[in-house]
Structure formats: structure tokens, C-alpha cells
Design a protein around this motif. Sequence first.
Motif, PDB file in Angstrom:
ATOM      1  N   ASP A  55      88.104  24.942  41.858  1.00 20.84           N
ATOM      2  CA  ASP A  55      88.419  24.791  40.438  1.00 20.84           C
ATOM      3  C   ASP A  55      89.233  25.976  39.925  1.00 20.84           C
ATOM      4  O   ASP A  55      90.116  25.803  39.082  1.00 20.84           O
ATOM      5  CB  ASP A  55      87.144  24.688  39.596  1.00 20.84           C
ATOM      6  N   PHE A  56      88.968  27.183  40.447  1.00 18.82           N
ATOM      7  CA  PHE A  56      89.690  28.354  39.935  1.00 18.82           C
ATOM      8  C   PHE A  56      91.171  28.264  40.273  1.00 18.82           C
ATOM      9  O   PHE A  56      92.022  28.729  39.512  1.00 18.82           O
ATOM     10  CB  PHE A  56      89.064  29.662  40.438  1.00 18.82           C
ATOM     11  N   ARG A  58      92.936  25.296  40.705  1.00 14.38           N
ATOM     12  CA  ARG A  58      93.486  24.250  39.846  1.00 14.38           C
ATOM     13  C   ARG A  58      93.636  24.755  38.414  1.00 14.38           C
ATOM     14  O   ARG A  58      94.689  24.578  37.800  1.00 14.38           O
ATOM     15  CB  ARG A  58      92.587  23.019  39.882  1.00 14.38           C
ATOM     16  N   ASP A  59      92.596  25.383  37.884  1.00 18.60           N
ATOM     17  CA  ASP A  59      92.654  25.899  36.511  1.00 18.60           C
ATOM     18  C   ASP A  59      93.752  26.953  36.363  1.00 18.60           C
ATOM     19  O   ASP A  59      94.469  26.979  35.358  1.00 18.60           O
ATOM     20  CB  ASP A  59      91.311  26.497  36.102  1.00 18.60           C
ATOM     21  N   LEU A  62      97.128  25.245  36.266  1.00 16.04           N
ATOM     22  CA  LEU A  62      97.325  24.611  34.954  1.00 16.04           C
ATOM     23  C   LEU A  62      97.697  25.643  33.895  1.00 16.04           C
ATOM     24  O   LEU A  62      98.562  25.382  33.041  1.00 16.04           O
ATOM     25  CB  LEU A  62      96.076  23.832  34.540  1.00 16.04           C
ATOM     26  N   ARG A  63      97.095  26.829  33.953  1.00 18.57           N
ATOM     27  CA  ARG A  63      97.469  27.902  33.006  1.00 18.57           C
ATOM     28  C   ARG A  63      98.915  28.341  33.234  1.00 18.57           C
ATOM     29  O   ARG A  63      99.660  28.582  32.283  1.00 18.57           O
ATOM     30  CB  ARG A  63      96.518  29.085  33.134  1.00 18.57           C
TER      31      ARG A  63
END
Length: 117
Positions: A55-56, A58-59, A62-63
Motif C-alpha cells: 500500500d505504501f 501505491r499510495d 498516487l501522491r
Amino acid sequence: MSVYTTILDGLEVAMRLGIHPHEAAPQRVRLSVWMTVDYPAPPSADRIEEVLDYDFVRDGILRLAEGEGFALQETLVEAVAALCLTDPRVRQVRVRSMKMDVYPDAAVGCEIERGRE
């Protein structure tokens, strides 16, 4: 030591990427990330705390996509690789970016591999 490859494949984002005037607007970019990850032992409790939670990544991507954008795909993949290497368990990372809509008959991209020094 147990070694795994953790993969985030085909994440599509809309972002500003490019040097041409028509690329000032966000365009579709597909990113894939392969991380070679070292664990002291194979996961035994079947819990996310034992492994890298992707998740880190992907997140973080996205940022990056929501930010100012990049002129070059080379700069984008370097930023994603640096993000992945912030987790000390990641030994090596391979990052690929593809601009999906530059040409009607082909995608264009860049791929790098980076590791710990």
C-alpha cells in the motif's frame, strides 16, 4: 534470510508527464514495480506485519501523480524507485512507466533497476 519479489503491476494514473505543450494536461501513465524484499524468515503467522505492505508504494505513486508532474519518464521512475527503497527491507527495485496515449499504435516507456549501495 528469505527473499521475495513483491509486485505492483499495471497501476494506471492520470498525471502530467512530458515536455510537449499537449502534455500539460494529465495523461494516462501505467506503472509497474518489482521489489526484491529480504525477510529474516518466511512469514509464519500469515499477518501483514511480517511482510512489506505494498500500500505504501501505491499510495506514494498516487501522491506523485497528484503533484506538479514530471518532464521526463526517467525522472518519474527514479522518484518511484527512491520511494520503494525507503523501506530498508527492499534490496532492489525495478520500475517501469508507460505513457499509454502518446501514439495511436504504441505506448512509450522507460524502465530502470536500482538497488542498495
